[in-house]
Design an enzyme around this catalytic site. Structure first.
Site, short mmCIF file in Angstrom:
data_model
loop_
_atom_site.label_atom_id
_atom_site.label_comp_id
_atom_site.label_asym_id
_atom_site.label_seq_id
_atom_site.Cartn_x
_atom_site.Cartn_y
_atom_site.Cartn_z
N TYR A 107 -35.66 3.00 -30.30
CA TYR A 107 -35.89 2.21 -31.52
C TYR A 107 -34.63 1.39 -31.79
O TYR A 107 -33.53 1.94 -31.84
CB TYR A 107 -36.19 3.12 -32.73
N LYS B 292 -26.22 1.87 -40.75
CA LYS B 292 -26.64 3.05 -41.52
C LYS B 292 -25.51 3.76 -42.27
O LYS B 292 -25.22 3.39 -43.40
CB LYS B 292 -27.41 3.99 -40.59
N TYR C 106 -43.66 0.34 -43.68
CA TYR C 106 -44.83 0.64 -42.85
C TYR C 106 -46.01 1.18 -43.69
O TYR C 106 -46.52 2.26 -43.44
CB TYR C 106 -44.47 1.66 -41.75
C1 PLP Z 1 -32.25 2.10 -38.24
C2 PLP Z 1 -31.91 1.61 -36.89
C3 PLP Z 1 -31.86 0.24 -36.59
C4 PLP Z 1 -32.24 -0.83 -37.60
O1 PLP Z 1 -31.41 -0.84 -38.70
P1 PLP Z 1 -31.92 -1.55 -40.06
O2 PLP Z 1 -30.73 -1.49 -40.95
O3 PLP Z 1 -33.08 -0.75 -40.55
O4 PLP Z 1 -32.30 -2.95 -39.70
C5 PLP Z 1 -31.50 -0.13 -35.31
N1 PLP Z 1 -31.19 0.78 -34.37
C6 PLP Z 1 -31.22 2.11 -34.62
C7 PLP Z 1 -30.84 3.07 -33.54
C8 PLP Z 1 -31.59 2.57 -35.89
O5 PLP Z 1 -31.64 3.88 -36.13
#
Ligand code: PLP
Length: 438
Positions: free
Chosen positions: A147, A277, A19
Site C-alpha cells: 500500500y 504518519k 472508503y
Molecule cells: C498511509 C500510507 C501512505 C499514504 O499516506 P497518506 O498520508 O494517507 O496520503 C503511503 N504509504 C504507506 C506505507 C502508508 O501507510
C-alpha cells in the site's frame, strides 16, 4: 445552528468518510476529546485507543509538549509560502531527518501527505533517468500486498487485487508486481522467496526506473511481516541491475517496528525514503521524501535540474514545529524499551487467539499486533461490538489489528487484547453454529 441540529445525522447524510458510500454509510462515532490513549465519545463513553489514529499519534493525544510547540509557533506565523521563503522550523526538521536517517540520505523534500511524498519519490526516480537521457526506464517494480497511497501514481503500485486497479482499469500506469514475500521475520530463509522478484528484475531491468516497497511490514495492503533477508537481497539486486530503491516508511518510521526505521532491521540504505504518519506525532498532516547526492545530482544532470513539485502548504511551519517537538520527545523517551515491552505483551496476550477457529494467524512485531481472520469481518456488527467493549479498534477486510501509542500502559494494552480475544471467540462461535446448522 439551532440546539436541535443533529450533527451526527448531517454527517451520515452529507460527508464521505474514508472508503465509504453516501448511500450506505457505515456508523460513525462522534469524538468530543482525546487525552493520552483515550478517546471520549459524545455520550461520555471512554475508549482505549488501539489505532493511534492510523499509526500517527505515537505519544498519545493532547500532549502538553506537542501542544506547546504548536501554540508557540502560532504566535510567530502559522504559515508562509515555501517558494522563495524559508523558516527555522523547516530547516531544523530537515537537519533532524538527515541526521537520524542513513548517511547517504541528505536532501529533503517536504510534502503535505504520505501519498504526495510517494508521488514525489516516484517523480524523483523518473526525473533521475530522464535527466541522464535514459527514456526507457519508466516502470516501477514492487511486491504484491503493498500500500502506497490513494492518488493515481500511488494506487498504481498498491496491491493489484485488493488495491483499486480493477476499478480504475485503463487509467493507471502498468507496473510490475513480484509475489509478496512469504518468509517470516524469524523463520529460516528460503532462496525461492525472492525468485519472482529476481526474475522480473532480470527480464525487465532496462525498463525499470525504481523498485518501491514497504520495508519489513506491509501495512494497509495486508498487515504482513517479512524477513529482513528479503530486503537485503532486494537491495543487492537493485545495485546489480542499476535500479533505484524507494522505501516507503510512512507507516513503519519512527520506532513502530522496534527500530527507528524498519530498513535498519536489514542494515541497508535506500536511494529514496518516504516518511509521514508519525512524523508530527499525529498532530498535523506532513510528510517528507529524502534522497541521496547520487539522485539529487542525477536529477540536476540535464542542466535545468529542477525537481518539478511544490505544494501550496509545503513545509507548513506549524506542522514542522510539532514534528520537531515530536521527534525530540521520542528520542528523549525510553522508546526502545517501551516498544519492546508492548511487543512482548502482545506476543503473550494474543498467542491464545490462534486457538480459535475464526483465526488464521497472529502476527506481532514492535508495537504492531495483528490477528488475520479466515474471512472478512462484518464491520456493521464488529465495530459497535468493539466500542461496547470499551476499545477503539478499526478492522478492515479480514484483519483485526492494533498499533497503539508507545506510552500505552500494560493494563490499557490488556484491555485492547482482551477485547480482541472476546470478539474472535464470538466470531468463532457464530461460525461453529453455522457449520453445525449445515
Ligand atoms: C498511509 C500510507 C501512505 C499514504 O499516506 P497518506 O498520508 O494517507 O496520503 C503511503 N504509504 C504507506 C506505507 C502508508 O501507510
Amino acid at each position: 445552528m439551532t440546539a436541535s441540529f443533529n450533527w451526527q445525522q448531517f454527517d451520515q447524510e452529507h460527508i464521505w468518510h474514508p472508503y465509504t458510500s453516501i448511500q450506505h454509510p457505515t456508523p460513525t462515532f462522534p469524538v468530543i476529546s482525546a487525552q493520552g490513549v483515550q478517546l471520549k465519545l459524545a455520550d461520555e463513553q471512554i475508549l482505549v485507543d488501539g489505532m493511534a489514529s492510523w499509526w500517527a499519534a505515537i505519544h498519545g493525544y493532547n500532549h502538553p509538549v506537542l501542544n506547546e510547540a504548536v501554540t508557540t509557533q502560532l504566535q510567530n506565523m502559522s504559515h508562509v509560502m515555501f517558494g522563495g521563503l524559508t523558516h527555522e522550523p523547516a530547516v531544523n526538521l530537515a537537519q533532524k531527518l538527515i541526521q537520524l536517517t542513513a548517511e547517504p540520505l541528505e536532501y529533503v523534500f517536504f510534502a503535505d501527505s504520505g501519498s504526495i511524498a510517494v508521488e514525489v519519490a516516484i517523480k524523483m526516480a523518473m526525473q533521475y533517468w530522464l535527466a541522464q537521457g535514459n527514456t526507457n526506464k519508466k516502470r516501477l517494480l514492487t511486491i504484491k500486498k503493498g500500500y502506497h497511497g490513494d492518488t493515481f501514481a500511488t494506487m498504481a503500485v498498491c496491491d493489484p487485487i485488493n488495491g483499486m486497479h480493477h476499478m480504475f482499469e485503463g487509467l493507471l500506469p502498468k507496473h510490475l508486481f513480484a509475489e509478496a514475500p512469504q518468509c517470516k521475520t524469524d523463520a529460516d530463509w528460503h532462496e525461492n522467496d525472492i525468485l519472482s522478484f529476481k526474475q522480473l528484475l532480470k527480464s525487465h531491468h532496462k525498463k525499470i526506473a525504481a523498485v518501491i516497497l514497504e520495508p519489513i511490514v506491509q501495512g494497509a495492503g495486508g498487515m504482513r511481516i517479512y524477513s529482513p533477508e528479503y530486503l537485503r537481497q532486494v537491495k543487492n539486486l537493485c545495485e546489480q541491475y542499476d535500479v533505484l530503491l524507494i522505501l516507503d516508511e510512512i507507516a513503519t518510521g519512527f520506532g513502530r517496528t522496534g527500530t527507528l526505521f524498519a530498513y535498519q532491521h536489514a542494515d541497508i540504505v535506500p536511494d529514496i525514503l518516504c516518511l509521514g504518519k508519525a512524523l508530527t506525532g499525529g498532530y498535523m498532516t506532513l510528510a517528507a521524501t529524502l534522497t541521496t547526492k547520487k539522485v539529487s545530482q542525477g536529477i540536476a544532470a540535464d542542466g535545468s535540474g529542477v525537481l518539478m513539485h511544490g505544494p501550496t502548504f509545503m513545509a507548513n511551519p506549524l506542522a514542522c514545529s510539532v514534528a520537531n517537538a515530536s521527534i525530540e520527545l521520542l528520542l528523549d523517551s525510553p522508546w526502545q524499551e517501551r516498544i519492546a515491552g508492548i511487543e512482548q505483551q502482545l506476543r503473550i496476550e494474543l498467542a491464545s487467539c490462534e486457538n480459535y477457529s475464526a483465526v488464521r494467524e497472529v502476527r506481532v512485531i514492535g508495537a504492531i499486533g495483528v490477528i488475520e481472520l479466515n474471512r472478512s469481518v462484518d464491520i456493521h456488527w464488529l465495530q459497535p461490538r468493539l466500542v461496547e467493549l470499551g476499545v477503539w479498534i478499526r478492522p478492515f477486510s479480514n484483519l483485526l489489528y492494533i498499533m497503539p501509542a508507545y506510552i500505552m500502559q500494560p493494563n490499557e494494552l490488556s484491555q485492547l487484547t482482551s477485547a480482541m480475544r472476546t470478539v474472535v471467540e464470538e466470531m468463532s462461535k457464530v461460525r461453529t453454529m453455522e457449520i453445525d446448522n449445515g
